[in-house]
Design a protein around this motif. Structure first.
Motif, PDB file in Angstrom:
ATOM      1  N   PRO A   1       0.809  -1.222   0.000  1.00  0.00           N
ATOM      2  CA  PRO A   1       0.000   0.000   0.000  1.00  0.00           C
ATOM      3  C   PRO A   1       0.840   1.268   0.000  1.00  0.00           C
ATOM      4  O   PRO A   1       0.363   2.336  -0.378  1.00  0.00           O
ATOM      5  N   GLN A   2       2.087   1.169   0.459  1.00  0.00           N
ATOM      6  CA  GLN A   2       3.022   2.285   0.348  1.00  0.00           C
ATOM      7  C   GLN A   2       4.073   1.916  -0.687  1.00  0.00           C
ATOM      8  O   GLN A   2       4.756   0.903  -0.556  1.00  0.00           O
ATOM      9  N   PHE A   3       4.206   2.772  -1.713  1.00  0.00           N
ATOM     10  CA  PHE A   3       5.132   2.419  -2.787  1.00  0.00           C
ATOM     11  C   PHE A   3       5.637   3.684  -3.449  1.00  0.00           C
ATOM     12  O   PHE A   3       4.852   4.561  -3.830  1.00  0.00           O
ATOM     13  N   LEU A   4       6.955   3.793  -3.552  1.00  0.00           N
ATOM     14  CA  LEU A   4       7.578   4.890  -4.289  1.00  0.00           C
ATOM     15  C   LEU A   4       7.609   4.482  -5.753  1.00  0.00           C
ATOM     16  O   LEU A   4       8.391   3.626  -6.155  1.00  0.00           O
ATOM     17  N   GLU A   5       6.734   5.085  -6.565  1.00  0.00           N
ATOM     18  CA  GLU A   5       6.582   4.662  -7.953  1.00  0.00           C
ATOM     19  C   GLU A   5       7.581   5.319  -8.890  1.00  0.00           C
ATOM     20  O   GLU A   5       7.851   4.797  -9.974  1.00  0.00           O
ATOM     21  N   GLY A   6       8.121   6.478  -8.500  1.00  0.00           N
ATOM     22  CA  GLY A   6       9.079   7.113  -9.389  1.00  0.00           C
ATOM     23  C   GLY A   6       9.639   8.389  -8.797  1.00  0.00           C
ATOM     24  O   GLY A   6       9.110   8.926  -7.819  1.00  0.00           O
ATOM     25  N   ILE A   7      10.744   8.844  -9.367  1.00  0.00           N
ATOM     26  CA  ILE A   7      11.358  10.103  -8.953  1.00  0.00           C
ATOM     27  C   ILE A   7      11.732  10.901 -10.197  1.00  0.00           C
ATOM     28  O   ILE A   7      11.925  10.331 -11.276  1.00  0.00           O
ATOM     29  N   VAL A   8      11.812  12.207 -10.035  1.00  0.00           N
ATOM     30  CA  VAL A   8      12.242  13.105 -11.101  1.00  0.00           C
ATOM     31  C   VAL A   8      13.339  13.999 -10.528  1.00  0.00           C
ATOM     32  O   VAL A   8      13.172  14.578  -9.450  1.00  0.00           O
ATOM     33  N   ILE A   9      14.468  14.111 -11.241  1.00  0.00           N
ATOM     34  CA  ILE A   9      15.613  14.883 -10.760  1.00  0.00           C
ATOM     35  C   ILE A   9      15.930  15.969 -11.773  1.00  0.00           C
ATOM     36  O   ILE A   9      16.092  15.680 -12.958  1.00  0.00           O
ATOM     37  N   ARG A  10      16.052  17.195 -11.293  1.00  0.00           N
ATOM     38  CA  ARG A  10      16.401  18.305 -12.169  1.00  0.00           C
ATOM     39  C   ARG A  10      17.434  19.203 -11.485  1.00  0.00           C
ATOM     40  O   ARG A  10      17.296  19.529 -10.307  1.00  0.00           O
ATOM     41  N   GLY A  11      18.482  19.551 -12.241  1.00  0.00           N
ATOM     42  CA  GLY A  11      19.470  20.499 -11.747  1.00  0.00           C
ATOM     43  C   GLY A  11      20.518  19.901 -10.838  1.00  0.00           C
ATOM     44  O   GLY A  11      21.221  20.627 -10.141  1.00  0.00           O
ATOM     45  N   MET A  12      20.663  18.563 -10.855  1.00  0.00           N
ATOM     46  CA  MET A  12      21.597  17.886  -9.953  1.00  0.00           C
ATOM     47  C   MET A  12      22.486  16.936 -10.726  1.00  0.00           C
ATOM     48  O   MET A  12      21.997  16.011 -11.384  1.00  0.00           O
ATOM     49  N   ARG A  13      23.801  17.160 -10.703  1.00  0.00           N
ATOM     50  CA  ARG A  13      24.786  16.205 -11.216  1.00  0.00           C
ATOM     51  C   ARG A  13      24.445  15.685 -12.610  1.00  0.00           C
ATOM     52  O   ARG A  13      24.486  14.471 -12.868  1.00  0.00           O
ATOM     53  N   GLY A  14      24.072  16.580 -13.501  1.00  0.00           N
ATOM     54  CA  GLY A  14      23.809  16.194 -14.874  1.00  0.00           C
ATOM     55  C   GLY A  14      22.390  15.755 -15.152  1.00  0.00           C
ATOM     56  O   GLY A  14      22.056  15.443 -16.303  1.00  0.00           O
ATOM     57  N   TRP A  15      21.542  15.727 -14.135  1.00  0.00           N
ATOM     58  CA  TRP A  15      20.141  15.370 -14.346  1.00  0.00           C
ATOM     59  C   TRP A  15      19.361  16.615 -14.756  1.00  0.00           C
ATOM     60  O   TRP A  15      19.481  17.672 -14.147  1.00  0.00           O
ATOM     61  N   ASP A  16      18.522  16.449 -15.789  1.00  0.00           N
ATOM     62  CA  ASP A  16      17.800  17.594 -16.332  1.00  0.00           C
ATOM     63  C   ASP A  16      16.319  17.264 -16.510  1.00  0.00           C
ATOM     64  O   ASP A  16      15.750  17.427 -17.586  1.00  0.00           O
ATOM     65  N   GLY A  17      15.702  16.763 -15.452  1.00  0.00           N
ATOM     66  CA  GLY A  17      14.276  16.461 -15.495  1.00  0.00           C
ATOM     67  C   GLY A  17      13.943  15.039 -15.893  1.00  0.00           C
ATOM     68  O   GLY A  17      12.773  14.710 -16.101  1.00  0.00           O
ATOM     69  N   GLU A  18      14.949  14.153 -15.996  1.00  0.00           N
ATOM     70  CA  GLU A  18      14.663  12.758 -16.311  1.00  0.00           C
ATOM     71  C   GLU A  18      13.972  12.081 -15.128  1.00  0.00           C
ATOM     72  O   GLU A  18      14.196  12.432 -13.975  1.00  0.00           O
ATOM     73  N   SER A  19      13.151  11.110 -15.423  1.00  0.00           N
ATOM     74  CA  SER A  19      12.444  10.377 -14.375  1.00  0.00           C
ATOM     75  C   SER A  19      12.903   8.927 -14.351  1.00  0.00           C
ATOM     76  O   SER A  19      13.322   8.367 -15.364  1.00  0.00           O
ATOM     77  N   ILE A  20      12.831   8.339 -13.170  1.00  0.00           N
ATOM     78  CA  ILE A  20      13.106   6.912 -12.981  1.00  0.00           C
ATOM     79  C   ILE A  20      11.846   6.292 -12.399  1.00  0.00           C
ATOM     80  O   ILE A  20      11.337   6.752 -11.364  1.00  0.00           O
ATOM     81  N   GLN A  21      11.341   5.248 -13.024  1.00  0.00           N
ATOM     82  CA  GLN A  21      10.146   4.567 -12.537  1.00  0.00           C
ATOM     83  C   GLN A  21      10.541   3.247 -11.888  1.00  0.00           C
ATOM     84  O   GLN A  21      11.407   2.528 -12.395  1.00  0.00           O
ATOM     85  N   PHE A  22       9.883   2.936 -10.773  1.00  0.00           N
ATOM     86  CA  PHE A  22      10.116   1.674 -10.068  1.00  0.00           C
ATOM     87  C   PHE A  22       8.884   0.801 -10.296  1.00  0.00           C
ATOM     88  O   PHE A  22       7.813   1.075  -9.772  1.00  0.00           O
ATOM     89  N   ARG A  23       9.050  -0.274 -11.070  1.00  0.00           N
ATOM     90  CA  ARG A  23       7.923  -1.036 -11.582  1.00  0.00           C
ATOM     91  C   ARG A  23       7.747  -2.398 -10.942  1.00  0.00           C
ATOM     92  O   ARG A  23       6.933  -3.205 -11.393  1.00  0.00           O
TER      93      ARG A  23
END
Length: 490
Positions: free
Chosen positions: A29-51
């Motif tokens: 019932p608790q689940f981290l489905e994804g994150i989005v990183i922008r402006g950090m160490r070369g990340w520019d708004g890409e998302s990572i999904q945990f499936r």
């Protein structure tokens, strides 16, 4: 050669539980489905999904794996008073060389039927959005655990300062058994001593008692992991950097077997990073994530990669002139057979690599078309798919097994029987039995089983593919398929 990997016995029950319970009260019932990183160490708004409840992130050093893990660890606040809460500043502090600002961290968080998107931002000096974080137990094992205490400066003094037995917490029977199964050693006792932020494992076998000061790095890191898992309650988020941590391949397989079981029983979500093909082999397709850093532009996030493909991207070896990405080993054999029949002179100039699902092939085909992969490439999809950018289709309009088994007539099967050195009647009977199975991926294996132990499944499919490429497939279609490869090659 087709060589199907043996999956851990605990994986199928976890997959079943995930498919049936998923985000219900009986599932996760608790689940981290994804994150989005922008402006950090070369990340520019890409998302990572945990499936999947247990996922592993692979990639070269510096690709951003540890950044993803650290961002995930900061998603929640401690559920209970006294619990550990991770803050972005714990992982991304300002230093004399870096100033962290203009950063946003987004989280897609599921709580039962509800899905929320929360945002942490540091535009200038202070992080915003901290009070909005949801509560959940989070545990994080970073790479520092791989450094045994006997590698620290002054570790001899540390050993003398430890106050035994008062600083020691014994493992219970379940923890000791867990450690024994992973390491394949008969521990008669185990415990954990505390020294500052470093835990000191104390283990006992028939040979006697010994501490972390005299343990190998893998044994030490695994003892730390077992100690952490003891504390993790139901529905926790457990994050482990470089989960293989000095373990040999058999121990890695045993570790993943245990993590699958723990995830199912306690509904724990695991997010791992790895450089190990063995770890990736244990996971289902949807649980494998590859981060490819590019010199310029955004990071490529590739889901469902095969272990072989992930290792090829991380390995510095001579590359062929053209890489052909296909879905599985069955398709790989067909492509090799078509090339050998139509244009054998290019066979040594191309490499055919199974990479996973059709969606993975499509992703790689698109990246290859935009020259975002290390070497020239072309995606090859099964005939039941639609052409997309950077991809072509295998001859036919069905999945390979369905296409070939339906296209063969008795003279073609006779040629296969001759190659296999079996009676045509036995082969036809085996084929009829195989086609009763709904899962067409199992047809070749079923044929091999019916023909007896002398005939391996890889040989059955290779001989079928050779006859198909030479005698059955439409010559014009075969020529057009190879011409598409040749044009990409030149």
């Amino acid at each position: 050669m087709i060589n199907k990997r043996k999956t851990p016995p605990t994986l199928s029950p976890l997959i079943h539980e995930w498919n049936t319970a998923r985000n219900t009260a009986k599932g996760w019932p608790q689940f981290l489905e994804g994150i989005v990183i922008r402006g950090m160490r070369g990340w520019d708004g890409e998302s990572i999904q945990f499936r999947f409840p247990v996922v592993a992130i692979a990639g070269e050093n510096g690709a951003g794996k540890s950044t993803v893990l650290k961002v995930a660890a900061a998603a929640y606040v401690a559920q209970q008073e006294g619990g550990l809460t991770f803050y972005p500043d714990d992982f991304f502090p300002n230093t004399p060389w870096e100033t962290i600002e203009g950063v946003s961290l987004g989280y897609l968080i599921r709580r039962g039927e509800s899905i929320d998107f929360t945002l942490l931002r540091k535009l200038t000096k202070r992080w915003r959005g901290m009070p909005d974080r949801f509560k959940r137990p989070v545990f994080f094992l970073d790479i520092s655990r791989t450094q045994p205490i006997n590698t620290l400066v002054g570790y001899g003094k540390i050993a003398k300062e430890l106050n035994f037995p008062g600083d020691v917490t014994p493992f219970n029977e379940a923890d000791r058994a867990l450690l024994s199964r992973i390491m394949n050693k008969a521990y008669t006792a185990s415990s954990m001593a505390k020294y500052g932020n470093k835990q000191v494992g104390v283990l006992t076998t028939q040979a006697g008692e010994y501490s972390n000061f005299h343990q190998g790095a893998g044994e030490d890191a695994t003892a730390d992991l077992v100690a952490l898992l003891r504390l993790a309650p139901m529905h926790s988020l457990v994050i482990i950097d470089e989960v293989e941590a000095s373990l040999h391949p058999r121990a890695q397989r045993r570790l993943m077997t245990e993590l699958f079981s723990i995830s199912k029983d306690r509904k724990i979500q695991f997010i791992l990073s790895t450089h190990s093909a063995t770890i990736l082999e244990q996971l289902p397709t949807e649980a494998r994530i590859y981060i490819q850093a590019t010199r310029k532009g955004p990071k490529n996030i590739i889901y469902g990669v095969t272990p072989e493909f992930a290792m090829s991207l991380m390995d510095d070896v001579d590359h062929p002139e053209l890489v052909l990405y296909c879905e599985d080993e069955e398709a790989q054999v067909l492509i090799d057979a078509l090339i050998s029949q139509e244009m054998p002179e290019i066979k040594n100039r191309v490499a055919v690599m199974p990479v996973g699902t059709a969606s993975t092939v499509k992703t790689l085909g698109e990246l290859g078309a935009k020259s975002k992969l290390p070497n020239p490439s072309l995606g090859i999809l099964d005939g039941d798919q639609k052409e997309t950018e950077g991809c072509i289709l295998l001859p036919g309009n069905q999945a390979p097994e369905k296409e070939i088994f339906s296209a063969f007539d008795e003279p073609a099967w006779e040629k296969v029987a001759t190659r296999l050195d079996v009676r045509i009647a036995d082969l036809l009977e085996a084929i009829d039995d195989a086609r009763q199975i709904d899962n067409h991926h199992a047809w070749a294996r079923k044929v091999a089983e019916r023909l007896g132990p002398r005939v391996r499944v890889g040989r059955v499919w290779e001989d079928i593919a050779s006859v198909w490429a030479k005698e059955v497939v439409n010559p014009a279609e075969r020529a057009a398929f190879i011409e598409a490869i040749f044009q990409r090659l030149i």
